[in-house]
Structure formats: structure tokens, C-alpha cells
Design a protein around this motif. Structure first.
Motif, mmCIF file in Angstrom:
data_model
loop_
_atom_site.group_PDB
_atom_site.id
_atom_site.type_symbol
_atom_site.label_atom_id
_atom_site.label_comp_id
_atom_site.label_asym_id
_atom_site.label_seq_id
_atom_site.Cartn_x
_atom_site.Cartn_y
_atom_site.Cartn_z
ATOM 1 N N MET A 351 0.751 -1.150 0.030
ATOM 2 C CA MET A 351 -0.029 0.219 -0.048
ATOM 3 C C MET A 351 0.657 1.342 0.089
ATOM 4 S SD MET A 351 -3.039 1.184 2.412
ATOM 5 C CE MET A 351 -4.014 2.677 2.099
ATOM 6 N N MET A 352 2.031 1.320 0.780
ATOM 7 C CA MET A 352 2.900 2.370 0.671
ATOM 8 C C MET A 352 3.469 2.825 -0.660
ATOM 9 S SD MET A 352 6.720 3.027 2.405
ATOM 10 C CE MET A 352 7.454 2.089 1.179
ATOM 11 N N MET A 353 3.956 1.734 -1.557
ATOM 12 C CA MET A 353 4.372 1.824 -2.855
ATOM 13 C C MET A 353 3.057 2.454 -3.805
ATOM 14 S SD MET A 353 7.212 1.298 -2.646
ATOM 15 C CE MET A 353 7.770 1.725 -4.251
ATOM 16 N N THR A 354 1.767 1.906 -3.447
ATOM 17 C CA THR A 354 0.742 2.188 -4.408
ATOM 18 C C THR A 354 0.335 3.530 -3.997
ATOM 19 O OG1 THR A 354 -0.796 0.892 -3.363
ATOM 20 C CG2 THR A 354 0.124 0.108 -5.359
ATOM 21 N N ASN A 355 -0.453 3.683 -2.961
ATOM 22 C CA ASN A 355 -1.077 4.894 -2.280
ATOM 23 C C ASN A 355 -0.181 6.046 -1.664
ATOM 24 O OD1 ASN A 355 -3.502 3.670 -3.224
ATOM 25 N ND2 ASN A 355 -4.086 2.922 -1.293
ATOM 26 N N GLY A 356 1.089 5.672 -1.646
ATOM 27 C CA GLY A 356 2.042 6.473 -1.031
ATOM 28 C C GLY A 356 2.775 7.101 -1.924
ATOM 29 N N VAL A 357 4.082 6.259 -2.010
ATOM 30 C CA VAL A 357 5.022 6.738 -3.073
ATOM 31 C C VAL A 357 4.190 7.074 -4.382
ATOM 32 C CG1 VAL A 357 6.946 6.406 -4.181
ATOM 33 C CG2 VAL A 357 6.871 5.787 -1.966
ATOM 34 N N GLY A 358 3.471 6.250 -5.302
ATOM 35 C CA GLY A 358 3.058 6.317 -6.412
ATOM 36 C C GLY A 358 1.861 7.527 -6.410
ATOM 37 N N ALA A 359 1.244 7.537 -5.316
ATOM 38 C CA ALA A 359 0.239 8.675 -5.197
ATOM 39 C C ALA A 359 0.772 9.937 -5.215
ATOM 40 C CB ALA A 359 -1.016 8.346 -4.101
ATOM 41 N N VAL A 360 1.746 10.330 -4.495
ATOM 42 C CA VAL A 360 2.463 11.373 -4.244
ATOM 43 C C VAL A 360 3.298 11.925 -5.685
ATOM 44 C CG1 VAL A 360 4.401 12.705 -3.000
ATOM 45 C CG2 VAL A 360 2.868 11.382 -1.769
ATOM 46 N N LEU A 361 4.059 11.016 -6.458
ATOM 47 C CA LEU A 361 4.720 11.069 -7.311
ATOM 48 C C LEU A 361 3.640 11.338 -8.593
ATOM 49 C CD1 LEU A 361 7.685 8.629 -7.537
ATOM 50 C CD2 LEU A 361 7.732 11.036 -7.179
ATOM 51 N N GLY A 362 2.600 10.554 -8.673
ATOM 52 C CA GLY A 362 1.747 10.888 -9.610
ATOM 53 C C GLY A 362 0.912 12.188 -9.692
ATOM 54 N N SER A 363 0.712 12.622 -8.409
ATOM 55 C CA SER A 363 -0.033 13.953 -8.103
ATOM 56 C C SER A 363 0.682 15.024 -8.578
ATOM 57 C CB SER A 363 -0.633 14.142 -6.797
ATOM 58 O OG SER A 363 -1.496 12.931 -6.480
ATOM 59 N N PHE A 364 2.048 15.186 -8.069
ATOM 60 C CA PHE A 364 3.108 16.139 -8.320
ATOM 61 C C PHE A 364 3.448 16.215 -9.648
ATOM 62 C CE2 PHE A 364 3.156 15.939 -3.696
ATOM 63 C CZ PHE A 364 3.071 17.618 -3.248
ATOM 64 N N THR A 365 3.720 15.000 -10.354
ATOM 65 C CA THR A 365 4.413 15.170 -11.617
ATOM 66 C C THR A 365 3.318 15.327 -12.792
ATOM 67 O OG1 THR A 365 5.774 13.289 -10.904
ATOM 68 C CG2 THR A 365 5.469 13.534 -13.413
ATOM 69 N N SER A 366 2.211 14.787 -12.559
ATOM 70 C CA SER A 366 1.044 15.092 -13.645
ATOM 71 C C SER A 366 0.557 16.452 -13.551
ATOM 72 C CB SER A 366 -0.204 14.147 -13.029
ATOM 73 O OG SER A 366 -0.827 14.305 -11.893
ATOM 74 N N GLY A 367 0.332 17.155 -12.247
ATOM 75 C CA GLY A 367 0.004 18.362 -12.031
ATOM 76 C C GLY A 367 1.141 19.480 -12.738
ATOM 77 N N TRP A 368 2.564 19.257 -12.555
ATOM 78 C CA TRP A 368 3.431 19.861 -12.974
ATOM 79 C C TRP A 368 3.304 19.625 -14.587
ATOM 80 C CZ3 TRP A 368 7.724 17.588 -15.902
ATOM 81 C CH2 TRP A 368 8.508 18.757 -16.097
ATOM 82 N N ALA A 369 3.326 18.520 -15.288
ATOM 83 C CA ALA A 369 3.456 18.264 -16.750
ATOM 84 C C ALA A 369 2.132 19.046 -17.329
ATOM 85 C CB ALA A 369 3.552 16.805 -16.841
ATOM 86 N N ILE A 370 0.871 18.888 -16.812
ATOM 87 C CA ILE A 370 -0.131 19.355 -17.336
ATOM 88 C C ILE A 370 -0.031 20.948 -17.300
ATOM 89 C CG2 ILE A 370 -2.751 19.954 -16.965
ATOM 90 C CD1 ILE A 370 -2.919 16.979 -16.237
#
Length: 418
Positions: A351-370
Motif C-alpha cells: 500500500m505504501m508503494m501504491t497509495n503512498g509513493v505512487g500517489a505522491v509522485l503521480g499527483s505532483f508530476t502530472s500536475g506539473w506536466a499538465i
């Protein structure tokens, strides 16, 4: 009362206490509190931050010191108390910190609920975890949807009552947890234990195994994909209002109802998981999930509220397969691939890898890229955004198919029974 019924009740309440406010908190933030929107994204960021460490930490505690069901109950009661206090907060900054504390209590209970289910089912020789767990878990999605409807039908979606509804249910769940079958710590201490074992960090040694390390890395990437659709799906549909020919369409007026098809589809695909697992195996089911993400994003790219409405609806249906096939088959993979003494902490690590690391990286990276590449004069280029996300999911699927070595053995899932 059968153990499966008792676990079903737990699953229903587990997601009811989340669904009561998760979809409607924006109405409370912007409407009741009338706070500015720049900080609202941090509300969802608290879930990823809490998932970075809390599931693993509580998994270690459950493996070594405290019965999982007792720890689970205490966390839900603490979560409820924080929710009761949340409406009293008067500043957005403090609200974020209070929400973070609530998520530190709630997010680890998702992994703990899986561990409790697996342990309780395996302790009864008549149960087949692979067959019995999905029908239990599907009631979690039903609970989430039920909470959304109750919040809306009681006129609570912009008021503090959404948190009270969730809090009362969390108190009930917390007390109910103490009646569940005992899930005692499986790890026993001995004099020759290493420092790593003494600190309860055994599950991190899984990263030393090629297959498990690769699995957790792909879990992180898929966790990022989930954040993409959660953060931007409803916004995408709502922004069709800026196109005159679609401004009065059903999709624009009822975008949230359209998006709820995604959650309804979960209930169907969860029930299909036992068949797919036994027919194709864990690796193929996870690969199907990744390809479903490609479809999810690709269909959005070419859709519209008129001729392309079928693509929007199909994308929402595909979401159930994309989300559940990886999360549940991944959870079962962890269960079949780890020693019983570290399974709770291994589930927390997943769960840490999916909802933790993945979620944080996904949120910040996608927001920046968009913002940097796909927004022009304040207008988002959704066609290119969704195609880019689809390409991202496709590359993950190809890499997973090539790198992740796991032969399907129909008897491997029998390990979950014991």
C-alpha cells in the motif's frame, strides 16, 4: 453468524467511512468555509503522505506486538474523533494538518483490513481465500457508494454533517473490530534476531528479491496512474461546458454521476477476479489491469458528450477492471509470496508503494506536466493529456510483460488457504 458475513460487514463500513466525505469535501471547502482553491489539492495529498509510512508502520506493529483487529479498531476510533473535530477548524492551513492526522489513522486500515480478512479466512479450512475474498471486498465499494448517496440525499454534501456521518460509522466499526476473530502477531522474537528484525523492518528485505522489488516498483507506477484519473476525471468532463455545443449536455450537468459508473463497475469486476486469477494467473491479471488503464485514458482522449458519449461510459466501465484487477491480485500476490511472520507489514509495504509513493509522485508530476506542457492560455489540451497518460500506461504494461517473470501455476493460489 458466519465469518464471511462478519468480514463483509467490516468491508462495507471500511469504505463507507471514507466515501461519506471524499467526493463531497470540495463543497464543504469552497461553499461552507469559502476558502480559496490553491490549497485544496493538499487535502488529497495528505492521503499519499500518510500512505508513505503509516501502512508499513502499522503492519510491523501488527506482525510483532498487537493483534491486527485490535490495532484496526483503535485506529478507526481515533479517525472518528478527528473527523468530529474537523468542522471546527477555522483556517485552511490547520485544516490540512488535521486532515493529515485523520489520514494517518485511516489509510493504514485498508491494508490491515486485507490482513484481517486473509487471516480469518485461512483459519477456517472450509474457506477458499481466492474465491471468497473478492465477494467480501466488493461490499466495500457498495459501502462507498451508499455513503455518497446518504450524504447527498440528506443534504449534507456541503455541511459538517458529512464528517459526522463518517465519524459515527467509524466509531461503530472501531468497536465492532474488537469482536472480529483474533489475528495474533506471527513474528516471534529470539535472542539472535538482527537489528532489522528487532525494529520490525523485515518486510523491506523483500526489495532484495528481484521479483518482489520489481513488483513494488510497478505498484508505484500504477499508483501514479490511479491519481491521474482521480484528480482529473471529473474536471475533464466538467470543462466541456466551455464548448458551446456541449455546454448544456447531460455529461456536463451530471459529471459526478457519470464518473460514479467507475465505482459501480468495480463491484462487477471484483466478483470476476476469482475466475480470471484461476484461468490466467496473477501476472496476466495484473497485465490486463495495465492494458485497461491504456483503454481508460485512450477512450477519454477521443470522447465527447455527444457522438463520443459511449467512449466516456466505456472508459468508466473499464476503470473497474483497471483498478481492481491490480489492487486485489497484487494483494494476493503479496500474500502468496511472503512469509506469514511479515505478511501484515508486507501488505502495508504494498500500500505504501501504491497509495503512498505512487500517489505522491503521480499527483505532483502530472500536475506539473499538465501546467507546463498541456495548458495554453488557461485552457487544458485534454486530447493530448489523455493520450500522454495512455502512452504512459502502455509503456508500463510492455515493461511489466517483459521484465516481470512469473509462470502461472494453478496450484499457487492454493497457498493462500494455508
Amino acid at each position: 453468524m458466519s465469518i464471511k458475513f462478519r468480514l463483509t460487514a467490516m468491508s462495507f463500513l471500511q469504505f463507507f467511512v471514507w466515501g461519506a466525505w471524499l467526493i463531497t469535501i470540495a463543497n464543504f471547502w469552497f461553499g461552507t468555509k469559502q476558502w480559496e482553491g490553491t490549497q485544496f489539492g493538499l487535502v488529497f495529498g495528505t492521503m499519499g503522505i500518510a500512505s508513505l509510512f503509516m501502512p508499513t508502520l502499522t503492519g510491523i506493529i501488527a506482525d510483532r506486538w498487537i493483534n491486527a483487529e485490535k490495532l484496526y479498531g483503535v485506529l478507526h476510533i481515533l479517525y472518528a474523533l478527528i473527523l468530529f473535530y474537523l468542522p471546527e477548524v477555522t483556517t485552511p492551513d490547520y485544516f490540512i494538518y488535521v486532515m493529515l492526522s485523520a489520514m494517518c489513522c485511516y489509510m493504514p486500515t485498508i491494508a490491515l483490513s486485507n490482513s484481517i480478512c486473509y487471516t480469518a479466512l485461512k483459519n477456517n479450512a472450509d474457506n477458499d481465500v481466492v474465491k471468497d475474498f473478492p465477494p467480501i471486498r466488493v461490499w466495500g465499494t457498495v459501502g462507498f457508494i451508499a455513503a455518497m448517496w446518504i450524504t447527498n440525499l440528506t443534504g449534507s454534501k456541503a455541511t459538517a454533517y458529512q464528517f459526522y456521518i463518517a465519524g459515527i460509522a467509524a466509531i461503530v466499526l472501531g468497536l465492532y473490530a474488537f469482536t472480529l476473530p483474533k489475528c495474533k502477531p506471527q513474528h516471534t522474537q529470539n535472542q539472535t534476531s538482527s537489528i532489522v528484525a528487532t525494529l520490525g523492518l523485515d518486510s523491506f528485505k523483500l526489495f532484495g528479491t528481484y521479483k518482489m522489488a520489481l513488483f513494488f516498483i510497478f505498484s508505484m507506477f500504477l499508483g501514479g496512474a490511479l491519481q491521474l484519473t482521480n484528480a482529473y476525471g471529473d474536471v475533464f468532463l466538467d470543462e466541456f461546458k466551455n464548448i458551446p455545443e456541449y455546454s448544456d449536455s447531460f455529461v456536463v450537468k451530471y459529471s459526478t454521476i457519470i464518473m460514479s459508473i467507475s465505482q459501480i463497475s468495480e463491484t462487477l469486476f471484483i466478483l470476476a477476479i476469482p475466475y480470471f486469477l484461476k484461468r490466467f494467473g496473477i501476472k496476466q491479471v495484473m497485465l490486463i489491469s495495465m492494458l485497461a488503464w491504456v483503454l481508460r485514458f485512450g477512450l477519454f482522449a477521443f470522447s465527447d458528450p455527444a457522438e463520443g458519449l459511449w467512449m466516456i461510459i466505456l472508459s468508466c466501465i473499464v476503470y473497474g477492471m483497471a483498478f481492481d484487477f491490480f489492487n486485489i491480485s497484487g494483494s494476493l500476490f503479496v500474500e502468496t509470496s511472503t512469509d506469514s511472520t511479515i505478511r501484515a507489514s508486507a501488505q502495508g509495504l504494498f500500500m505504501m508503494m501504491t497509495n503512498g509513493v505512487g500517489a505522491v509522485l503521480g499527483s505532483f508530476t502530472s500536475g506539473w506536466a499538465i501546467e507546463k506542457f498541456f495548458t495554453h492560455n488557461g485552457t487544458r489540451d485534454w486530447y493530448t493529456i489523455w493520450l500522454s497518460f495512455a502512452l504512459y500506461a502502455l509503456l508500463i504494461a510492455i515493461a511489466f510483460a517483459i521484465l516481470f517473470k512469473h509462470k502461472h501455476n494453478p496450484s499457487e493460489l492454493e497457498q493462500v488457504k494455508h
